[in-house]
Design a protein around this motif. Structure first.
Motif, PDB file in Angstrom:
ATOM      1  N   LYS A  19       4.428  -5.448  -2.709  1.00  0.00           N
ATOM      2  CA  LYS A  19       5.625  -5.711  -1.974  1.00  0.00           C
ATOM      3  C   LYS A  19       5.530  -6.018  -0.710  1.00  0.00           C
ATOM      4  O   LYS A  19       4.467  -5.627  -0.075  1.00  0.00           O
ATOM      5  CB  LYS A  19       6.759  -4.495  -2.469  1.00  0.00           C
ATOM      6  N   GLU A  20       6.473  -6.428  -0.002  1.00  0.00           N
ATOM      7  CA  GLU A  20       6.510  -6.622   1.656  1.00  0.00           C
ATOM      8  C   GLU A  20       7.992  -6.329   2.104  1.00  0.00           C
ATOM      9  O   GLU A  20       8.920  -6.518   1.159  1.00  0.00           O
ATOM     10  CB  GLU A  20       6.073  -8.081   1.866  1.00  0.00           C
ATOM     11  N   HIS A  21       7.954  -5.911   3.224  1.00  0.00           N
ATOM     12  CA  HIS A  21       9.347  -5.826   3.735  1.00  0.00           C
ATOM     13  C   HIS A  21       9.686  -7.194   4.645  1.00  0.00           C
ATOM     14  O   HIS A  21       8.939  -7.604   5.326  1.00  0.00           O
ATOM     15  CB  HIS A  21       9.295  -4.798   4.661  1.00  0.00           C
ATOM     16  N   ILE A  22      10.844  -7.814   4.426  1.00  0.00           N
ATOM     17  CA  ILE A  22      11.429  -8.997   5.031  1.00  0.00           C
ATOM     18  C   ILE A  22      12.743  -8.866   5.455  1.00  0.00           C
ATOM     19  O   ILE A  22      13.444  -7.747   5.104  1.00  0.00           O
ATOM     20  CB  ILE A  22      11.172 -10.217   4.209  1.00  0.00           C
ATOM     21  N   GLN A  67      16.075  -4.924   6.906  1.00  0.00           N
ATOM     22  CA  GLN A  67      14.817  -5.276   6.024  1.00  0.00           C
ATOM     23  C   GLN A  67      15.298  -5.037   4.575  1.00  0.00           C
ATOM     24  O   GLN A  67      15.784  -4.005   4.143  1.00  0.00           O
ATOM     25  CB  GLN A  67      13.695  -4.320   6.649  1.00  0.00           C
ATOM     26  N   LYS A  69      12.856  -4.657   0.538  1.00  0.00           N
ATOM     27  CA  LYS A  69      11.405  -4.869   0.144  1.00  0.00           C
ATOM     28  C   LYS A  69      11.514  -5.604  -1.041  1.00  0.00           C
ATOM     29  O   LYS A  69      12.387  -5.315  -2.048  1.00  0.00           O
ATOM     30  CB  LYS A  69      11.126  -3.141  -0.370  1.00  0.00           C
ATOM     31  N   LYS A  72       6.028  -9.699  -3.553  1.00  0.00           N
ATOM     32  CA  LYS A  72       5.126 -10.629  -2.906  1.00  0.00           C
ATOM     33  C   LYS A  72       5.014 -11.674  -3.904  1.00  0.00           C
ATOM     34  O   LYS A  72       4.972 -11.713  -4.942  1.00  0.00           O
ATOM     35  CB  LYS A  72       3.797  -9.858  -2.320  1.00  0.00           C
TER      36      LYS A  72
END
Length: 72
Positions: A19-22, A67, A69, A72
């Motif tokens: 995962k990534e925070h955007i 933000q 999560k 990806k």
């Protein structure tokens, strides 16, 4: 109003996926990967593995979340 978000993967798959925070402003169309969400009591707005839509992004932003999560 809006129904349930589209399920793109199982909650388990999304939870364990990379995962990534955007920024929430860029999250529309992405797969939610967290287990925390803003919601009325006992009614989650979104579950892991569901696709964030414009309505949900507005809910997150209105709750003060900047933000999210996502997978990806």
């Amino acid at each position: 109003a809006g129904g349930r978000p589209r399920q793109a993967m199982s909650p388990r798959q999304a939870y364990f996926a990379p995962k990534e925070h955007i920024p929430v402003t860029q999250a529309e169309g992405r797969i939610y990967g967290d287990i925390r969400w803003p919601c009325p009591p006992a009614v989650p707005s979104i579950m892991p593995g569901e696709v964030l839509d414009k309505r949900l992004c507005k809910i997150f932003a209105a709750s003060g979340k900047t933000q999210v999560k996502v997978v990806k």
